[in-house]
Design a protein around this motif. Structure first.
Motif, PDB file in Angstrom:
ATOM      1  N   UNK A 269      -4.559 -41.609 -11.281  1.00  0.00           N
ATOM      2  CA  UNK A 269      -5.153 -40.758 -10.252  1.00  0.00           C
ATOM      3  C   UNK A 269      -6.664 -41.002 -10.156  1.00  0.00           C
ATOM      4  N   UNK A 270      -7.153 -41.159  -8.939  1.00  0.00           N
ATOM      5  CA  UNK A 270      -8.582 -41.297  -8.686  1.00  0.00           C
ATOM      6  C   UNK A 270      -9.127 -39.918  -8.320  1.00  0.00           C
ATOM      7  N   UNK A 271     -10.058 -39.391  -9.125  1.00  0.00           N
ATOM      8  CA  UNK A 271     -10.564 -38.031  -8.925  1.00  0.00           C
ATOM      9  C   UNK A 271     -11.891 -38.037  -8.180  1.00  0.00           C
ATOM     10  N   UNK A 272     -12.106 -37.031  -7.342  1.00  0.00           N
ATOM     11  CA  UNK A 272     -13.381 -36.848  -6.654  1.00  0.00           C
ATOM     12  C   UNK A 272     -14.370 -36.122  -7.561  1.00  0.00           C
ATOM     13  N   UNK A 273     -15.645 -36.383  -7.344  1.00  0.00           N
ATOM     14  CA  UNK A 273     -16.699 -35.748  -8.139  1.00  0.00           C
ATOM     15  C   UNK A 273     -16.898 -34.310  -7.697  1.00  0.00           C
ATOM     16  N   UNK A 274     -17.125 -33.424  -8.668  1.00  0.00           N
ATOM     17  CA  UNK A 274     -17.444 -32.023  -8.422  1.00  0.00           C
ATOM     18  C   UNK A 274     -18.669 -31.918  -7.506  1.00  0.00           C
ATOM     19  N   UNK A 275     -18.634 -31.025  -6.522  1.00  0.00           N
ATOM     20  CA  UNK A 275     -19.737 -30.878  -5.563  1.00  0.00           C
ATOM     21  C   UNK A 275     -21.039 -30.496  -6.250  1.00  0.00           C
ATOM     22  N   UNK A 276     -20.959 -29.675  -7.293  1.00  0.00           N
ATOM     23  CA  UNK A 276     -22.164 -29.251  -8.005  1.00  0.00           C
ATOM     24  C   UNK A 276     -22.774 -30.420  -8.789  1.00  0.00           C
ATOM     25  N   UNK A 277     -21.909 -31.264  -9.365  1.00  0.00           N
ATOM     26  CA  UNK A 277     -22.398 -32.461 -10.054  1.00  0.00           C
ATOM     27  C   UNK A 277     -22.987 -33.457  -9.059  1.00  0.00           C
ATOM     28  N   UNK A 278     -22.402 -33.523  -7.864  1.00  0.00           N
ATOM     29  CA  UNK A 278     -22.924 -34.405  -6.825  1.00  0.00           C
ATOM     30  C   UNK A 278     -24.358 -33.996  -6.452  1.00  0.00           C
ATOM     31  N   UNK A 279     -24.593 -32.692  -6.406  1.00  0.00           N
ATOM     32  CA  UNK A 279     -25.935 -32.202  -6.087  1.00  0.00           C
ATOM     33  C   UNK A 279     -26.929 -32.577  -7.185  1.00  0.00           C
ATOM     34  N   UNK A 280     -26.477 -32.524  -8.444  1.00  0.00           N
ATOM     35  CA  UNK A 280     -27.343 -32.905  -9.563  1.00  0.00           C
ATOM     36  C   UNK A 280     -27.666 -34.394  -9.500  1.00  0.00           C
TER      37      UNK A 280
ATOM     38  N   UNK B  25     -18.901 -41.059  -5.781  1.00  0.00           N
ATOM     39  CA  UNK B  25     -17.991 -40.172  -5.076  1.00  0.00           C
ATOM     40  C   UNK B  25     -16.739 -39.844  -5.862  1.00  0.00           C
ATOM     41  N   UNK B  26     -16.274 -40.812  -6.657  1.00  0.00           N
ATOM     42  CA  UNK B  26     -15.017 -40.621  -7.379  1.00  0.00           C
ATOM     43  C   UNK B  26     -15.032 -41.408  -8.676  1.00  0.00           C
ATOM     44  N   UNK B  27     -13.929 -41.319  -9.441  1.00  0.00           N
ATOM     45  CA  UNK B  27     -13.896 -41.981 -10.748  1.00  0.00           C
ATOM     46  C   UNK B  27     -13.931 -43.499 -10.616  1.00  0.00           C
ATOM     47  N   UNK B  28     -13.442 -44.042  -9.532  1.00  0.00           N
ATOM     48  CA  UNK B  28     -13.525 -45.488  -9.336  1.00  0.00           C
ATOM     49  C   UNK B  28     -14.978 -45.920  -9.147  1.00  0.00           C
ATOM     50  N   UNK B  29     -15.758 -45.128  -8.401  1.00  0.00           N
ATOM     51  CA  UNK B  29     -17.190 -45.413  -8.261  1.00  0.00           C
ATOM     52  C   UNK B  29     -17.880 -45.360  -9.612  1.00  0.00           C
ATOM     53  N   UNK B  30     -17.551 -44.323 -10.392  1.00  0.00           N
ATOM     54  CA  UNK B  30     -18.149 -44.175 -11.715  1.00  0.00           C
ATOM     55  C   UNK B  30     -17.898 -45.416 -12.553  1.00  0.00           C
ATOM     56  N   UNK B  31     -16.662 -45.869 -12.561  1.00  0.00           N
ATOM     57  CA  UNK B  31     -16.277 -46.990 -13.411  1.00  0.00           C
ATOM     58  C   UNK B  31     -16.965 -48.282 -12.987  1.00  0.00           C
ATOM     59  N   UNK B  32     -17.205 -48.451 -11.690  1.00  0.00           N
ATOM     60  CA  UNK B  32     -17.850 -49.669 -11.205  1.00  0.00           C
ATOM     61  C   UNK B  32     -19.272 -49.803 -11.730  1.00  0.00           C
ATOM     62  N   UNK B  33     -19.912 -48.672 -12.051  1.00  0.00           N
ATOM     63  CA  UNK B  33     -21.280 -48.706 -12.546  1.00  0.00           C
ATOM     64  C   UNK B  33     -21.352 -48.965 -14.043  1.00  0.00           C
ATOM     65  N   UNK B  34     -20.204 -48.992 -14.704  1.00  0.00           N
ATOM     66  CA  UNK B  34     -20.178 -49.310 -16.120  1.00  0.00           C
ATOM     67  C   UNK B  34     -19.891 -50.791 -16.299  1.00  0.00           C
ATOM     68  N   UNK B  35     -20.395 -51.355 -17.385  1.00  0.00           N
ATOM     69  CA  UNK B  35     -20.080 -52.753 -17.685  1.00  0.00           C
ATOM     70  C   UNK B  35     -18.804 -52.795 -18.524  1.00  0.00           C
ATOM     71  N   UNK B  36     -17.742 -52.197 -17.970  1.00  0.00           N
ATOM     72  CA  UNK B  36     -16.466 -52.108 -18.679  1.00  0.00           C
ATOM     73  C   UNK B  36     -15.343 -52.527 -17.750  1.00  0.00           C
ATOM     74  N   UNK B  37     -15.632 -53.475 -16.856  1.00  0.00           N
ATOM     75  CA  UNK B  37     -14.684 -53.808 -15.807  1.00  0.00           C
ATOM     76  C   UNK B  37     -13.526 -54.637 -16.336  1.00  0.00           C
TER      77      UNK B  37
END
Length: 280
Positions: free
Chosen positions: A122-133, A143-155
């Protein structure tokens, strides 16, 4: 389905000063993990750019999501990167690990509350409050967990498949190089790893441009593993070798170098930058 998958990549998001044990130099991609033990012994850390968990002696950046959720009624839960107001309530009550998993994967397994039915991948969306932070701290947009993972060097995909299949720009760097570079420099507090200039030395946010991310193997720009990256000031970057000095003949880089030295010459002398005396 195994919850833990191993790969050989290093995370470039480890903080400076965090112990990195050689025997645990392989990172771990985790679908979900109960972090009760780590929370109790202080191995869970909320940092400026997210939540880090000590996994096998190595702090890794991840996120939180609900252990069970009314998915059939509300869809997937949101995931959390920061101590937003939602997470703070659970921390204050001392029950965070009772209700949340930690993960650093692009896709996770969500459990239906009551029936315990599992929904993998499942690909999860980011919490709106965390998005504001994220916006407030001027961090990369996620925007979502896939975006998060792309920014890690763990591909996983890039490691398991031929590295030549990774999409690159005109300079043969990964297409997300700017995000990788920014994230790495942020983790070094915009400080040169050679002379020590940076951090509180910078007089404005705009002056962060004077810190670059250098590829140690300059002929392998697609390698963005942590052990091939170094945060360096413009002057130290210029003095890496003849190849870099030649690159700095480009007008934009030359102007940036001159601007940096003219503005921070006295500070560079104070900290003992070995190149400043030879720079006219």
């Amino acid at each position: 389905m195994p919850l833990i998958k191993f790969n050989k990549a290093h995370s470039y998001l480890d903080k400076i000063g965090v112990p990195r044990l050689e025997e645990y130099n392989s990172n771990v991609i985790i679908d979900r993990i109960d972090f009760t033990e780590q929370e109790n012994d202080g191995s869970l850390e909320w940092r400026e750019d997210g939540v880090y968990l000590n996994v096998r002696g190595n702090f890794q950046k991840g996120f939180m999501f609900n252990k069970d959720y009314k998915k059939s009624e509300y869809g997937n839960p949101r995931f959390h990167l920061f101590e937003c107001s939602v997470i703070e309530k659970f921390i204050e009550k001392g029950i965070l690990s009772r209700y949340y998993f930690w993960s650093n994967s692009d896709l996770v397994t969500v459990t239906q509350r009551g029936t315990k039915k599992e929904y993998p991948d499942q690909n999860l969306d980011l919490c709106a409050k965390c998005r504001a932070i994220l916006h407030e701290r001027n961090l990369d947009r996620i925007n979502d967990t896939e975006d998060f993972h792309k920014l890690l060097d763990l591909n996983d995909k890039n490691i398991k498949e031929n590295i030549e299949e990774v999409e690159t720009d005109l300079y043969k760097r990964p297409l997300n190089w700017r995000s990788i570079s920014k994230a790495y420099r942020e983790e070094q507090n915009y400080t040169c790893e050679e002379c020590g200039f940076g951090g509180s030395d910078l007089e404005s946010n705009y002056d962060k441009r004077y810190l670059h991310t250098h590829h140690i193997d300059s002929y392998n720009l697609i390698n963005t593993h942590r052990d091939n990256l170094k945060s360096v000031c413009v002057l130290c970057h210029y003095n890496q070798d003849e190849h870099h000095q030649s690159n700095f003949e480009k007008p934009r880089l030359k102007r940036e170098l001159n601007s940096f030295v003219n503005k921070y010459r006295n500070r560079l002398i104070e900290i003992g930058n070995e190149h400043i005396e030879n720079y006219e």
